[in-house]
Design a protein around this motif. Structure first.
Motif, PDB file in Angstrom:
ATOM      1  N   VAL A  63       0.709  -1.164   0.037  1.00  0.00           N
ATOM      2  CA  VAL A  63       0.104   0.046   0.162  1.00  0.00           C
ATOM      3  C   VAL A  63       0.997   1.357   0.022  1.00  0.00           C
ATOM      4  O   VAL A  63       1.659   1.415   0.685  1.00  0.00           O
ATOM      5  CB  VAL A  63      -0.929   0.096   1.480  1.00  0.00           C
ATOM      6  CG1 VAL A  63      -1.812   1.301   1.225  1.00  0.00           C
ATOM      7  CG2 VAL A  63      -1.721  -1.273   1.170  1.00  0.00           C
ATOM      8  N   LEU A  64       0.724   2.000  -0.931  1.00  0.00           N
ATOM      9  CA  LEU A  64       1.524   3.300  -1.155  1.00  0.00           C
ATOM     10  C   LEU A  64       0.520   4.536  -1.047  1.00  0.00           C
ATOM     11  O   LEU A  64      -0.415   4.588  -1.528  1.00  0.00           O
ATOM     12  CB  LEU A  64       2.285   3.471  -2.513  1.00  0.00           C
ATOM     13  CG  LEU A  64       3.092   4.565  -3.094  1.00  0.00           C
ATOM     14  CD1 LEU A  64       3.854   4.653  -2.267  1.00  0.00           C
ATOM     15  CD2 LEU A  64       3.516   4.302  -4.400  1.00  0.00           C
ATOM     16  N   LEU A  85       3.447  -1.042   3.930  1.00  0.00           N
ATOM     17  CA  LEU A  85       3.051   0.324   3.734  1.00  0.00           C
ATOM     18  C   LEU A  85       4.228   1.202   3.344  1.00  0.00           C
ATOM     19  O   LEU A  85       5.291   1.056   3.974  1.00  0.00           O
ATOM     20  CB  LEU A  85       2.322   0.945   5.083  1.00  0.00           C
ATOM     21  CG  LEU A  85       1.267   0.296   5.536  1.00  0.00           C
ATOM     22  CD1 LEU A  85       1.006   0.927   6.967  1.00  0.00           C
ATOM     23  CD2 LEU A  85       0.018   0.272   4.675  1.00  0.00           C
ATOM     24  N   VAL A  86       4.055   2.161   2.534  1.00  0.00           N
ATOM     25  CA  VAL A  86       5.028   3.265   1.900  1.00  0.00           C
ATOM     26  C   VAL A  86       4.533   4.536   2.103  1.00  0.00           C
ATOM     27  O   VAL A  86       3.328   4.490   1.228  1.00  0.00           O
ATOM     28  CB  VAL A  86       5.707   2.931   0.829  1.00  0.00           C
ATOM     29  CG1 VAL A  86       6.611   3.956   0.062  1.00  0.00           C
ATOM     30  CG2 VAL A  86       6.566   1.653   0.821  1.00  0.00           C
ATOM     31  N   GLY A 113       9.126  -4.659  -2.177  1.00  0.00           N
ATOM     32  CA  GLY A 113       8.374  -3.674  -2.119  1.00  0.00           C
ATOM     33  C   GLY A 113       8.695  -2.130  -2.280  1.00  0.00           C
ATOM     34  O   GLY A 113       8.181  -1.203  -2.709  1.00  0.00           O
ATOM     35  N   ARG A 114       9.964  -1.839  -1.715  1.00  0.00           N
ATOM     36  CA  ARG A 114      10.554  -0.410  -1.775  1.00  0.00           C
ATOM     37  C   ARG A 114      10.856  -0.607  -3.291  1.00  0.00           C
ATOM     38  O   ARG A 114      10.713   0.738  -3.797  1.00  0.00           O
ATOM     39  CB  ARG A 114      11.893  -0.717  -1.190  1.00  0.00           C
ATOM     40  CG  ARG A 114      11.736  -0.577   0.198  1.00  0.00           C
ATOM     41  CD  ARG A 114      13.069  -0.750   1.202  1.00  0.00           C
ATOM     42  NE  ARG A 114      13.790   0.411   1.170  1.00  0.00           N
ATOM     43  CZ  ARG A 114      13.985   1.210   1.967  1.00  0.00           C
ATOM     44  NH1 ARG A 114      13.305   1.188   3.084  1.00  0.00           N
ATOM     45  NH2 ARG A 114      14.730   2.275   1.916  1.00  0.00           N
ATOM     46  N   ARG A 115      11.301  -1.481  -4.138  1.00  0.00           N
ATOM     47  CA  ARG A 115      11.544  -1.487  -5.579  1.00  0.00           C
ATOM     48  C   ARG A 115      10.424  -1.033  -6.386  1.00  0.00           C
ATOM     49  O   ARG A 115      10.320  -0.082  -7.255  1.00  0.00           O
ATOM     50  CB  ARG A 115      12.116  -2.523  -6.319  1.00  0.00           C
ATOM     51  CG  ARG A 115      13.605  -2.536  -5.867  1.00  0.00           C
ATOM     52  CD  ARG A 115      14.461  -3.654  -6.723  1.00  0.00           C
ATOM     53  NE  ARG A 115      13.875  -5.110  -6.476  1.00  0.00           N
ATOM     54  CZ  ARG A 115      14.083  -5.792  -5.521  1.00  0.00           C
ATOM     55  NH1 ARG A 115      15.065  -5.744  -4.682  1.00  0.00           N
ATOM     56  NH2 ARG A 115      13.483  -7.102  -5.703  1.00  0.00           N
ATOM     57  N   ILE A 120       7.017   3.191  -9.174  1.00  0.00           N
ATOM     58  CA  ILE A 120       5.822   4.016  -9.501  1.00  0.00           C
ATOM     59  C   ILE A 120       6.061   5.459  -9.474  1.00  0.00           C
ATOM     60  O   ILE A 120       5.853   6.255 -10.139  1.00  0.00           O
ATOM     61  CB  ILE A 120       4.778   3.703  -8.581  1.00  0.00           C
ATOM     62  CG1 ILE A 120       4.236   2.234  -8.659  1.00  0.00           C
ATOM     63  CG2 ILE A 120       3.538   4.792  -8.163  1.00  0.00           C
ATOM     64  CD1 ILE A 120       3.182   1.874  -7.850  1.00  0.00           C
ATOM     65  N   LEU A 121       6.765   6.000  -8.348  1.00  0.00           N
ATOM     66  CA  LEU A 121       7.039   7.308  -8.173  1.00  0.00           C
ATOM     67  C   LEU A 121       8.059   7.743  -9.028  1.00  0.00           C
ATOM     68  O   LEU A 121       8.358   8.788  -9.491  1.00  0.00           O
ATOM     69  CB  LEU A 121       7.448   7.704  -6.683  1.00  0.00           C
ATOM     70  CG  LEU A 121       6.476   8.007  -5.657  1.00  0.00           C
ATOM     71  CD1 LEU A 121       5.615   9.388  -6.231  1.00  0.00           C
ATOM     72  CD2 LEU A 121       5.510   6.655  -5.732  1.00  0.00           C
ATOM     73  N   GLY A 122       9.029   6.767  -9.473  1.00  0.00           N
ATOM     74  CA  GLY A 122      10.022   7.201 -10.567  1.00  0.00           C
ATOM     75  C   GLY A 122       9.539   7.409 -11.849  1.00  0.00           C
ATOM     76  O   GLY A 122      10.158   8.151 -12.751  1.00  0.00           O
ATOM     77  N   ALA A 123       8.118   7.020 -12.187  1.00  0.00           N
ATOM     78  CA  ALA A 123       7.603   7.194 -13.419  1.00  0.00           C
ATOM     79  C   ALA A 123       7.341   8.845 -13.584  1.00  0.00           C
ATOM     80  O   ALA A 123       7.192   9.338 -14.559  1.00  0.00           O
ATOM     81  CB  ALA A 123       6.410   6.619 -13.514  1.00  0.00           C
TER      82      ALA A 123
END
Length: 197
Positions: A63-64, A85-86, A113-115, A120-123
């Motif tokens: 869950v992000l 969770l992140v 999960g960290r990757r 996702i945010l790296g996009a």
């Protein structure tokens, strides 16, 4: 595939038309149960309600959350103790894929999960992991609020250009090129900004 839960019908049409993705008006339990990752991109005041609705259907998914100011302890509680969770804090340049996002992972998140969160945010730009959750407040102060100060500085440069006789378009061009060039130079330079100044 990607599915977006969006209660607003007009927004669903926009998302489907602009991005060609599937949208639904509400998160059905089977949809949540089949998901590998759930991204909460809601206003902070709506996160508790959204999380509580999904809680019964979670089964180990990552869950992000990009809801500002909501601590992982609260999100975990609303999700019935879920710990994969992140939290993320992107900034407005993410709109043009030039943002930077601070990330913080609950200890229950593994390397995979960290990757996934980074992907996702790296996009939408760069990512930076925080070692303490409180650092996300500092990320908000520096990179979250920073663009507003930068835009204010641009306004002043444009106004000064016009007062010196340039047209609004010319003043904007001078200000934007100056700011963009200075930022690019600083990013590539060995010298510190203080030395460049």
């Amino acid at each position: 595939g990607l599915v977006v839960v969006e209660p607003d019908a007009a927004a669903r049409i926009r998302l489907e038309t602009d991005f060609g993705i599937r949208t639904v008006p509400a998160a059905a339990g089977d949809l949540v149960a089949r998901a590998d990752l759930i991204l909460f991109a809601v206003k902070p005041q709506h996160l508790r309600l959204a999380a509580c609705a999904l809680a019964p259907h979670l089964a180990g998914q990552l869950v992000l959350s990009i809801a500002a100011g909501i601590r992982l302890a609260d999100l975990s509680r609303w999700l019935g103790g879920h710990q994969r969770l992140v939290r993320a804090m992107p900034n407005t340049p993410a709109l043009i894929r030039r943002g930077i996002s601070g990330l913080f992972a609950h200890p229950g998140v593994d390397d995979a999960g960290r990757r996934s969160a980074e992907d996702i945010l790296g996009a939408v730009g760069e990512t930076m992991w925080c070692v303490r959750e409180e650092q996300l407040d500092a990320v908000t102060a520096v990179s979250g609020s920073g663009p507003a100060y930068f835009f204010y500085f641009l306004e002043a440069m444009i106004e000064a250009g016009q007062e010196l006789g340039f047209s609004p378009g010319e003043a904007r061009r001078l200000a934007y090129a100056t700011a963009g060039g200075a930022a690019a130079l600083a990013a590539q330079a060995v010298e510190s900004p203080a030395v460049l100044r």
